[in-house]
Scaffold this motif. Structure first.
Motif, PDB file in Angstrom:
ATOM      1  N   GLY A  30       0.821  -1.200   0.000  1.00 50.86           N
ATOM      2  CA  GLY A  30       0.000   0.000   0.000  1.00 50.86           C
ATOM      3  C   GLY A  30       0.854   1.248   0.000  1.00 50.86           C
ATOM      4  N   MET A  31       0.163   2.377  -0.190  1.00 48.38           N
ATOM      5  CA  MET A  31       0.815   3.685  -0.163  1.00 48.38           C
ATOM      6  C   MET A  31       0.105   4.537   0.871  1.00 48.38           C
ATOM      7  N   ALA A  32       0.901   5.229   1.677  1.00 48.74           N
ATOM      8  CA  ALA A  32       0.331   6.042   2.752  1.00 48.74           C
ATOM      9  C   ALA A  32       0.942   7.436   2.732  1.00 48.74           C
ATOM     10  N   PRO A  33       0.097   8.489   2.736  1.00 46.70           N
ATOM     11  CA  PRO A  33       0.605   9.855   2.757  1.00 46.70           C
ATOM     12  C   PRO A  33       0.699  10.456   4.165  1.00 46.70           C
ATOM     13  N   ASN A  34       0.274   9.667   5.188  1.00 46.64           N
ATOM     14  CA  ASN A  34       0.253  10.196   6.554  1.00 46.64           C
ATOM     15  C   ASN A  34       0.388   9.066   7.572  1.00 46.64           C
ATOM     16  N   LYS A  35       0.497   9.455   8.831  1.00 41.49           N
ATOM     17  CA  LYS A  35       0.738   8.494   9.910  1.00 41.49           C
ATOM     18  C   LYS A  35      -0.393   7.484  10.075  1.00 41.49           C
ATOM     19  N   SER A  36      -1.625   7.935  10.125  1.00 39.51           N
ATOM     20  CA  SER A  36      -2.731   7.006  10.381  1.00 39.51           C
ATOM     21  C   SER A  36      -2.838   5.945   9.290  1.00 39.51           C
ATOM     22  N   LYS A  37      -2.713   6.360   8.044  1.00 39.49           N
ATOM     23  CA  LYS A  37      -2.780   5.398   6.938  1.00 39.49           C
ATOM     24  C   LYS A  37      -1.595   4.438   6.985  1.00 39.49           C
ATOM     25  N   ALA A  38      -0.400   4.962   7.275  1.00 37.59           N
ATOM     26  CA  ALA A  38       0.810   4.126   7.339  1.00 37.59           C
ATOM     27  C   ALA A  38       0.673   3.068   8.429  1.00 37.59           C
ATOM     28  N   LEU A  39       0.204   3.464   9.597  1.00 39.57           N
ATOM     29  CA  LEU A  39       0.080   2.502  10.689  1.00 39.57           C
ATOM     30  C   LEU A  39      -1.014   1.482  10.416  1.00 39.57           C
ATOM     31  N   SER A  40      -2.076   1.883   9.728  1.00 44.53           N
ATOM     32  CA  SER A  40      -3.133   0.916   9.412  1.00 44.53           C
ATOM     33  C   SER A  40      -2.661  -0.101   8.370  1.00 44.53           C
ATOM     34  N   LEU A  41      -1.809   0.322   7.438  1.00 44.67           N
ATOM     35  CA  LEU A  41      -1.284  -0.597   6.427  1.00 44.67           C
ATOM     36  C   LEU A  41      -0.073  -1.393   6.914  1.00 44.67           C
ATOM     37  N   GLY A  42       0.547  -0.929   7.995  1.00 42.79           N
ATOM     38  CA  GLY A  42       1.776  -1.537   8.495  1.00 42.79           C
ATOM     39  C   GLY A  42       1.653  -2.996   8.890  1.00 42.79           C
ATOM     40  N   ALA A  43       0.477  -3.411   9.316  1.00 41.08           N
ATOM     41  CA  ALA A  43       0.279  -4.805   9.720  1.00 41.08           C
ATOM     42  C   ALA A  43       0.455  -5.773   8.554  1.00 41.08           C
ATOM     43  N   ASN A  44       0.326  -5.258   7.328  1.00 38.57           N
ATOM     44  CA  ASN A  44       0.451  -6.102   6.140  1.00 38.57           C
ATOM     45  C   ASN A  44       1.787  -5.945   5.437  1.00 38.57           C
ATOM     46  N   ALA A  45       2.777  -5.346   6.105  1.00 42.79           N
ATOM     47  CA  ALA A  45       4.059  -5.056   5.464  1.00 42.79           C
ATOM     48  C   ALA A  45       5.198  -5.812   6.127  1.00 42.79           C
ATOM     49  N   LEU A  55       2.076  14.536   4.906  1.00 40.68           N
ATOM     50  CA  LEU A  55       0.948  15.471   4.919  1.00 40.68           C
ATOM     51  C   LEU A  55       0.601  15.955   6.326  1.00 40.68           C
ATOM     52  N   ASP A  56       0.816  15.106   7.322  1.00 42.34           N
ATOM     53  CA  ASP A  56       0.487  15.479   8.694  1.00 42.34           C
ATOM     54  C   ASP A  56       1.691  15.979   9.480  1.00 42.34           C
ATOM     55  N   GLY A  57       2.760  16.368   8.775  1.00 44.97           N
ATOM     56  CA  GLY A  57       3.941  16.932   9.429  1.00 44.97           C
ATOM     57  C   GLY A  57       5.103  15.956   9.462  1.00 44.97           C
ATOM     58  N   PRO A  58       6.086  16.204  10.325  1.00 49.06           N
ATOM     59  CA  PRO A  58       7.280  15.358  10.401  1.00 49.06           C
ATOM     60  C   PRO A  58       7.027  14.083  11.220  1.00 49.06           C
ATOM     61  N   THR A  59       6.072  13.281  10.766  1.00 50.58           N
ATOM     62  CA  THR A  59       5.661  12.082  11.507  1.00 50.58           C
ATOM     63  C   THR A  59       6.417  10.822  11.091  1.00 50.58           C
ATOM     64  N   GLY A  60       7.253  10.917  10.075  1.00 49.82           N
ATOM     65  CA  GLY A  60       7.995   9.741   9.605  1.00 49.82           C
ATOM     66  C   GLY A  60       8.774   9.015  10.688  1.00 49.82           C
TER      67      GLY A  60
END
Length: 130
Positions: A30-45, A55-60
């Protein structure tokens, strides 16, 4: 097959990374532009390529730390590597953007090799974290 999450808020860069992942024979998680999307997709990575400023700031860094705590191999890709200081615990390292295609491929392959516990040489432009 290794699943690779792309955490990047610039659509063109994210699409280029996704294309490289597919060309290398891996599966995009998946592709995530922000923290919430990244963490939700992280379980499958298995591996994540994470930009620092999203998009939500320096959350990387927070994303990378959280993913690494869940056994995801993380490589940061950013134009501002100094924002990571001496590194984020559990993550592999950082490579500076902009990237040449070969550098992108090397970073992806390095992360996959490390995730699969294979010996891997750190790419030249990448700063490996201890």
């Amino acid at each position: 097959m290794c699943r690779i999450l792309i955490v990047e808020d610039q659509p063109l860069i994210a699409l280029c990374l996704e294309e490289a992942v597919i060309e290398l024979g891996y599966k995009p998680a998946g592709m995530a532009p922000n923290k919430s999307k990244a963490l939700s997709l992280g379980a499958n990575a298995d591996v994540a390529l994470v930009d620092v400023n999203l998009l939500d700031g320096p959350t990387g860094p927070e994303i990378g730390k959280s993913l690494a705590e869940n056994d995801v191999s993380v490589v940061f890709m950013t134009a501002n590597p100094e924002q990571l200081g001496s590194g984020i615990p559990g993550t592999l390292g950082v490579i500076s953007k902009p990237l040449l295609d070969i550098e992108m491929v090397q970073a992806i392959q390095y992360a996959v090799d490390r995730h699969e516990n294979r010996i891997a040489a750190c790419p030249k432009r990448m700063i490996e974290f201890a």
